[in-house]
Design an enzyme around this catalytic site. Structure first.
Site, PDB file in Angstrom:
ATOM      1  N   GLU A   1      13.702  -0.708   3.257  1.00  0.00           N
ATOM      2  CA  GLU A   1      13.763   0.752   3.400  1.00  0.00           C
ATOM      3  C   GLU A   1      15.150   1.282   3.012  1.00  0.00           C
ATOM      4  O   GLU A   1      15.283   2.416   2.562  1.00  0.00           O
ATOM      5  CB  GLU A   1      13.421   1.126   4.850  1.00  0.00           C
ATOM      6  CG  GLU A   1      12.789   2.483   4.998  1.00  0.00           C
ATOM      7  CD  GLU A   1      12.164   2.694   6.380  1.00  0.00           C
ATOM      8  OE1 GLU A   1      12.895   2.636   7.376  1.00  0.00           O
ATOM      9  OE2 GLU A   1      10.942   2.927   6.454  1.00  0.00           O
TER      10      GLU A   1
ATOM     11  N   HIS B   1       5.522 -25.944   3.814  1.00  0.00           N
ATOM     12  CA  HIS B   1       4.141 -26.337   3.551  1.00  0.00           C
ATOM     13  C   HIS B   1       3.296 -25.139   3.136  1.00  0.00           C
ATOM     14  O   HIS B   1       2.080 -25.179   3.233  1.00  0.00           O
ATOM     15  CB  HIS B   1       3.555 -27.017   4.787  1.00  0.00           C
ATOM     16  CG  HIS B   1       4.277 -28.283   5.141  1.00  0.00           C
ATOM     17  ND1 HIS B   1       3.812 -29.528   4.805  1.00  0.00           N
ATOM     18  CD2 HIS B   1       5.467 -28.491   5.756  1.00  0.00           C
ATOM     19  CE1 HIS B   1       4.664 -30.458   5.215  1.00  0.00           C
ATOM     20  NE2 HIS B   1       5.681 -29.847   5.803  1.00  0.00           N
TER      21      HIS B   1
ATOM     22  N   LYS C   1       2.620  10.367   4.568  1.00  0.00           N
ATOM     23  CA  LYS C   1       2.474  11.077   5.852  1.00  0.00           C
ATOM     24  C   LYS C   1       1.763  12.404   5.661  1.00  0.00           C
ATOM     25  O   LYS C   1       0.858  12.766   6.421  1.00  0.00           O
ATOM     26  CB  LYS C   1       3.862  11.371   6.444  1.00  0.00           C
ATOM     27  CG  LYS C   1       4.499  10.234   7.177  1.00  0.00           C
ATOM     28  CD  LYS C   1       5.749  10.746   7.913  1.00  0.00           C
ATOM     29  CE  LYS C   1       6.716   9.607   8.154  1.00  0.00           C
ATOM     30  NZ  LYS C   1       8.033  10.070   8.631  1.00  0.00           N
TER      31      LYS C   1
END
Lengths: 466, 466
Positions: free
Chosen positions: A293, A322, A436
């Site tokens: 951000e 792994h 938003k």
């Protein structure tokens, strides 16, 4: 002031150690000059009051006392604290609590002391509903953390919880179980607290969410959970002192920033943070927000379009040897790896030599799990280096509040320095607004009719569905 | 055969929907031809017995019965099952168990039925020690999962646990609490079981770790945890049927592969998997292994050096809208996003209208948390699309064993198809050997003296430490 314990080992970044893919001495000299320039700019910004996170190690004793008193009050009436918060209001507290109480902290029995800390960082009702199932509402407190008091996820959860509590316990008992952490002057939580007396703590206005773990945003939940917040701040202070120098080769935060910047300029657009401890996975997720951000930006400080930013990846060693290591070893030269290693795991388990005649097992006998995981960390960094693949290691002496404070401050300052080197603003996040607003449009919020319309035009429906 | 419920929505990948950054119709035609070619090769490989995971949906009833009987036996003597396994022996069981029992499954009270399933996927003694603290050894069973029986992390844990149990309960009671899952013919666990009678289940030799969740590797732990493994397999079977077509536009696995391949060719070296449900984070981590280890390769099938592979990133919506979205919206055009959305969250919470006079809250009143998170998922994909940033969505009707079986099979087949398009081998992992060998060297294993020496020469010591 505490002594700094965390060290940065950057040998495997250097051309003279790993070959052509590494940073040459001459480049370090150039980086050093750039860093000194940005250091000066940061000094001015700090003077101007823009870098509030740098002052958090030295908060007034009075504020800390208030936090500890509020934590004591909540602990006296509740066993569990639920943080209603998301992003910067959630990740810091989770990182420290997971590091200190363990990834398995919710599994009974054998949990250590302090309140259980839950962080409700999703509006997903499956998750939040299951969280509410798992606490006893009469013995649970809720910290509502939102700077603006308008974060949709957090405020929805607050509304749900408030009604639930009031119905069960009545208004007065409900208010006792709440605490707000928000802007010191404005916003909806302030507004609400004017009519309904809920204790409020303030987020300093010059401290953004992702830099706020050492403010009341992180400190109150962590104090409730029984952690030593003074030690956390002391560690941050020790690192701040160690990172005051403008000289690249004396300043671990600046070196970390310069290396990341240098490798990003060379096309390494992925930064993996890989602590060799499961309990530090939350710290890697906290860092992923800080890095993404802060540095993922469309515009440079001079207003030109740059669209830059390195993608952070949270991994865990030895586990991801792994899972991800194959890609790190053989994939494109597009990554830089930050290892976190532990000098001491705080506990250990000896490996017995039960099958001396089986070669593939007998070499483990007499060693310990800590020796094994430490060997794996060294071997993995060395294997990468042998292929000219760069990495650096933050060496942590152990996991504890001081060390976590050190790492947090180090990474915050390194992020801001990297933002300066990239010539972008590491403190804003303009790119999250559109999503938003389109949500508001979809949810029918007044004033967002244009976005509702835009959403309809963007929606492709079921045309391309298999 | 169950009806397929999971659908792929790829509108936001298309040039005609998102503009120049999208895939043009003409490219889809080219991809379609390539896919048809690889489809034929995959058919031959399957015929040759190399793609064992494709046969897992139709395992013999006899094998399933054995698994269910073993699970019933373990459930009758233990409350908790600890998987000693790492990577492909761990991630699949975690993914399904977390999806079905929830991210908060260890927090008491209110857990659903079945054994508690712990997955000890790290040799880190802090984590493993805390796990052992949290179970009652007398009421705990251990599934040791390693194809070779020489995985250092897993075998060390096995040695530690075996001694601990024997000391506490004696040899006979110890062996009752163990089950091995390993190669059908060879390896150290077979060797051990010849002298000490421990029940063994086999991993089919043609099924690699990261493709093994629908084999006994995943099925035994999941059956112990009380999950419906037949429904899981039925879901996989339904998806296998839906993905039998060689035609790109009829086959969701192939379309997903073609899109990933197409965007990777255009420089998108990061693939984000972002389910809009906290409980699906484990699935994203399972996928991260599948994708990274299968496709991160140095050599192509014709032996030339290619060093390719897209880096997978595990994210969660709506949470990471407040962490990663800024980077996804404004950073470099180097990413492709895979959303997972839910038609139904299985439960919901209504948001009450407690503050009708506060605009930023009142629009939420009368809606629900599911409506909010669903709106956020749509808005985020649309916001990205409006900036020419591609994504696709796997639409899951709900979370359940059938749906998870569908998603697992879809992603496994898509991975293998993508490997075919990239002309690499998606079934091997040669790059992890060097780090293992250097570890052996450090741990003093016989026969690895050369690696011990190599390790000493690679170690840079404390020369570059700040």
């Amino acid at each position: 002031m505490a002594k700094r314990g965390v060290k940065l080992d950057y040998a495997y970044c250097l051309g003279k150690v790993i070959g052509a893919q590494g940073i040459a001495d001459k480049e370090l000299v150039d980086l050093s000059a750039k860093v000194a320039q940005v250091h000066q700019r940061l000094g001015e910004q700090r003077q101007a009051g823009d870098l509030g996170f740098m002052d958090l190690p030295d908060q007034p004793a009075q504020l800390l006392e208030t936090i500890l008193e509020e934590a004591a009050r909540l602990s006296s009436i509740a066993d569990d604290l639920v943080v209603l918060g998301i992003g910067g209001s959630a990740l810091g507290a989770t990182a420290v609590d997971m590091a200190l109480k363990g990834a398995l902290r919710y599994a009974q029995p054998a949990g250590p002391g302090g309140m259980r800390l839950f962080v409700a960082d999703n509006s997903d009702p499956r998750f939040f509903g299951s969280l509410l199932d798992r606490v006893d509402l009469e013995r649970t407190a809720f910290a509502v953390i939102s700077k603006s008091g308008s974060t949709a996820e957090t405020m929805s959860q607050f509304l749900v919880v408030k009604e639930l509590l009031e119905r069960r316990l009545g208004k007065e008992e409900t208010l006792r179980r709440l605490v707000f952490i928000t802007d010191p002057a404005k916003g909806n939580l302030r507004l609400i607290a004017k009519e309904e007396p809920v204790p409020i703590l303030s987020v300093p206005p010059n401290v953004g969410g992702r830099y706020s773990v050492l403010s009341p945003v992180g400190l109150l939940p962590l104090a409730c959970a029984g952690h030593d917040i003074q030690a956390l701040l002391a560690g941050a202070g020790a690192m701040a002192e160690a990172c005051a120098s403008p000289e690249l080769e004396k300043n671990p935060a600046y070196m970390l920033a310069a290396l990341n910047y240098g490798f990003y300029q060379r096309g390494r657009n992925v930064l993996v943070m890989m602590p060799y401890a499961t309990d530090l996975f939350g710290l890697a997720q906290w860092f992923a927000q800080l890095w993404a951000e802060s540095l993922g930006k469309a515009q440079s400080l001079d207003g030109s379009t740059v669209n830059l930013g390195q993608t952070p990846v949270a991994a865990v060693g030895a586990t991801d040897q792994h899972s991800q290591l194959q890609l790190y070893m053989e994939g494109p030269q597009d990554k830089l790896i930050m290892f976190l290693t532990l000098g001491n795991y705080g506990r250990d388990l000896s490996i017995p030599d039960l099958y001396p005649r089986i070669d593939a097992l007998s070499y483990l006998g007499g060693r310990s799990l800590a020796e094994l995981v430490q060997a794996e960390a060294r071997a993995t960094a060395a294997a990468l280096a042998s292929q000219g693949r760069p990495s650096y290691s933050l060496r942590l002496p152990a996991i504890g509040p001081e060390v976590l404070g050190e790492v947090i401050y180090l990474l915050e300052l390194a992020t801001v320095m990297t933002g300066g080197l990239l010539n972008i603003n590491p403190l804003d996040q303009p790119g999250v607004e559109l999503s938003k607003k389109l949500s508001y449009g979809l949810m029918g919020r007044k004033g967002f009719e244009a976005e509702a319309k835009q959403m309809r035009s963007l929606d492709a429906g079921d045309q391309y569905l298999i």
